[in-house]
Design an enzyme around this catalytic site. Structure first.
Site, mmCIF file in Angstrom:
data_model
loop_
_atom_site.group_PDB
_atom_site.id
_atom_site.type_symbol
_atom_site.label_atom_id
_atom_site.label_comp_id
_atom_site.label_asym_id
_atom_site.label_seq_id
_atom_site.Cartn_x
_atom_site.Cartn_y
_atom_site.Cartn_z
ATOM 1 C CG ASP A 218 -0.343 5.926 0.864
ATOM 2 O OD1 ASP A 218 -0.621 6.062 2.072
ATOM 3 O OD2 ASP A 218 0.758 6.217 0.368
ATOM 4 C CG ASP B 168 -1.829 6.043 -3.830
ATOM 5 O OD1 ASP B 168 -1.777 4.813 -3.580
ATOM 6 O OD2 ASP B 168 -0.880 6.815 -3.621
ATOM 7 C CG ASP C 63 1.813 3.489 -6.850
ATOM 8 O OD1 ASP C 63 1.493 2.919 -7.914
ATOM 9 O OD2 ASP C 63 2.714 4.343 -6.761
ATOM 10 C CD GLU D 272 1.923 2.158 -0.276
ATOM 11 O OE1 GLU D 272 0.731 2.260 0.099
ATOM 12 O OE2 GLU D 272 2.361 2.651 -1.314
#
Ligand code: TSJ
Length: 642
Positions: free
Chosen positions: A505, A507, A509, A428
């Site tokens: 990541d 998180d 997203d 990403e």
């Protein structure tokens, strides 16, 4: 040989048998992860369901106890406890013999077969302790085991009574062995879902589930008198439906067939097959038979009604099932299973039975329900139209050069062509992608950075999916082509990378991107997942560096590791929290996330196809809370690579 010697000889053999289960548990229950753990419960419950199918039990209680054990109780006849030929209580033979058969095998329609239909002795062998209580003739009889070995003194070979009983039944309590299982905490969501499913397939059965463990107390009663019709309604509960539920059944050559289906407005097909209450995630002959007959029936009607003209080609099978949700449940006296996970029904006579019953009963229904028939044909027409336009889009795409590796300059391929050793990281973001390109072992590791959110394939139609540059690059890089559904144009033997590793990541997203990618793979390249090629990289969440000079820092991969570190390190340290992969320099990225010797990967597994397709639908919908829930659930389910 005296009878005594005979008994000793057979009891030694028994212990060797159960020892084999403990040595290679995976052979008997599939895995020693949470999935295998939950399987113990299903394995025991299935025995009570068999008693229900035999006509003697209408309620099963399943309890997750506070001490980590599980209890399954039923109101059946109680396991036989009288003297068995081997000179001990029949009950003991059941729990100490692999595949206890013969006299206890009243399993005409029982859950025999399948990789995991292994029985109570396996659960016993893999339990730290197990107690068996049989209620019969006004008494409660008890037997006890530890790691599969009997620890209860018998009285003349028979079980002692420990009190008075009302009614009859069998109650099993067992504690999974922490020497065997990586984790010993049952996952109640999976267990509930499976129990619920069992009550859809057995409309006269009630299952009462209770979780008594700390912090999670709940009690749920599952009872689904509508049976598989109710199951279909449940599967379609968040969709716009275009027909009522159609349901029929029949028996053909001793094979019982029950089918329910309903159409929804969406372009989706979901057909679940069960044989003798076992879910067949790879489908099988019962589904094939249903599909063949159904395609034929709809094409015949469409011609009769003049919707298909002489010059028109027939609807394809996929056309006539566009929007269909179906549950097919059959009872077969001698089921055979094959396939990757031994969940594909293989009996040829099931094809015939499902086809014949469908031919007779679906025609009977449609002759009397023309409006529903027309709604079904409309779904097929819409599918055919889209199919034709998508065929065009696909031809366009495939006519481009096949190995357009660096077509858009983004894939940094590895040098080796030995697929068994190659890996591709889907990363990403461009900055993490840049670091990864520098950090990687360029011999075996390829990097494909992707930007932003890739297309949501659950909502997009096929031509849009194929027009997406990042998806195109990915399909080209993998080398297998793609297909909607299982098999067809997808050729896993051409796969260029043994591991496909999603690197996002830690998180929300990042989780969303992982989910989108998994949805894409699941929908167009499911074999990648079924054959265990897809992984999620687990970058560390923290780095701790002791303040005292000269001491080494350490990467920590989750909050649990941090809590443990705090407990074991009393001296002061500096805690660094990583917010994203982009924060790491190439060296750090190599150390923590790329280096096969040190990194952590999670293997992506699909609990079963049914749950997975329900989940991807849910994930890609608009409801945010359940989406988070699944990502978390998914994370705990995955297994470590190292
Ligand atoms: F897995 C298991 F064996 F541990 C187990 C079996 C666990 C649980 C919770 C229930 C059972 C079970 C077995 N419930 N009901 C029965 N029934 C028999 O084993 C049974 C009883 C009577 C007769 C008979 O012919 O009289 C035959 C059978 C197979």
């Amino acid at each position: 040989m005296s009878p005594k010697e005979n008994y000793n000889a057979s009891s030694i053999k028994v212990l060797e048998g159960l020892e084999a289960v403990r040595t290679r548990p995976g052979m008997y229950i599939g895995s020693t992860s949470t999935r295998g753990l939950n399987h113990l419960v299903y394995e025991i419950v299935d025995n009570s369901v068999d008693e229900h199918l035999a006509g003697f039990c209408d309620t099963i209680w399943v309890t997750l106890e506070e001490d980590g054990s599980a209890t399954v109780d039923d109101n059946g006849r109680g396991i036989p406890i009288d003297m068995h030929a081997k000179g001990v209580s029949a009950e003991r033979v059941v729990f100490t013999t692999l595949h206890a058969g013969g006299k206890f095998d009243n399993k005409a329609y029982a859950t025999s077969g399948g990789l995991h239909g292994v029985g109570s002795s396996v659960v016993n062998a893999l339990s730290r302790r197990m107690s068996v209580q049989v209620r019969k003739g006004g008494q409660i009889y008890e037997d006890k085991y530890e790691r599969g070995k009997p620890v209860q003194e018998l009285v003349g070979g028979l079980l002692p009574s420990i009190g008075k009983a009302k009614g009859t039944g069998t109650r099993i309590n067992f504690l999974p062995d922490d020497e065997i299982f990586e984790k010993t905490r049952f996952k109640s969501d999976d267990i509930k879902s499976r129990l619920h499913e069992t009550t859809y397939l057995n409309p006269n059965l009630t299952i009462i589930f209770e979780d008594k463990r700390e912090g999670t107390q709940e009690q749920v009663t599952f009872h689904e008198p509508e049976g598989i019709s109710g199951f279909v309604k449940e599967l379609n509960k968040s969709d716009e439906t275009v027909t009522e539920v159609i349901r029929y059944g029949g028996t053909y050559e001793n094979i019982q067939i029950e089918i329910a289906f309903q159409y929804i407005r969406d372009f989706r097909e979901e057909i679940l097959g069960f044989c003798n209450n076992i879910y067949n995630s790879e489908g099988g002959t019962h589904i094939t038979g249903f599909k063949a007959a159904f395609t034929n029936i709809i094409n015949n009607y469409a011609r009769e009604l003049g919707i298909l003209k002489d010059k028109d080609a027939n609807f394809t099978g996929a056309d006539v099932r566009n929007g269909m949700t179906a549950v097919i449940s059959i009872k077969h006296p001698d089921p055979r299973f094959e396939g990757q996970t031994k969940t594909k029904l293989d009996n040829p006579d099931a094809t015939k039975a499902a086809a014949q019953v469908t031919q007779d009963e679906a025609v009977h229904y449609f002759d009397r329900n023309l409006e529903t028939l027309k709604a079904v044909i409309e779904c097929a027409e819409r599918a055919a139209k889209i199919r034709k336009s998508e065929a065009k889009a696909k031809t366009n795409m495939l006519s481009k050069p096949k190995f357009s590796f660096d077509s858009n300059g983004k894939l940094a391929n590895c040098e080796s062509r030995d697929a068994s050793r190659c890996e591709i990281f889907i990363v990403e973001g461009d900055s993490a992608g840049g670091s990864a390109k520098m950090a990687r072992d360029r011999m075996f590791q390829a990097i494909l950075p992707i930007r932003g959110k890739i297309l949501n394939v659950e909502k997009a139609s096929m031509d849009k999916v194929l027009a997406n540059a990042e998806i195109k690059t990915m399909i080209n890089a993998f080398g297998c082509g793609f297909s909607e559904g299982y098999g067809q144009d997808f050729d896993i033997s051409k796969l260029r990378y043994n591991k496909i590793i999603i690197m996002a990541d830690a998180d929300v997203d990042g989780a969303h991107i992982s989910t989108l990618l998994l949805t894409l793979f699941y929908r167009f390249m499911p074999e990648l997942i079924y054959e265990g090629h897809v992984y999620v990289a687990m970058p560390p969440l923290y780095k701790v560096v002791p303040n005292k000079k000269g001491e080494e820092g350490e990467y920590l991969y989750d909050d649990y590791a941090l809590a443990k570190y705090r407990k074991t390190h009393k001296e002061k340290f500096t805690l660094q929290r990583y917010k994203g992969l982009g924060e790491m320099d190439p060296d750090q990225l190599w150390e923590t996330t790329l280096d096969p010797a040190r990194r952590r990967l999670r293997l992506v597994q699909i609990e079963d196809g049914r749950m997975a397709s329900e989940m991807t639908g849910l994930l890609m919908g608009t409801d945010v809370p359940p989406r988070r829930e699944f990502i978390r659930a998914h994370a705990t389910d995955a297994e470590l690579d190292i």
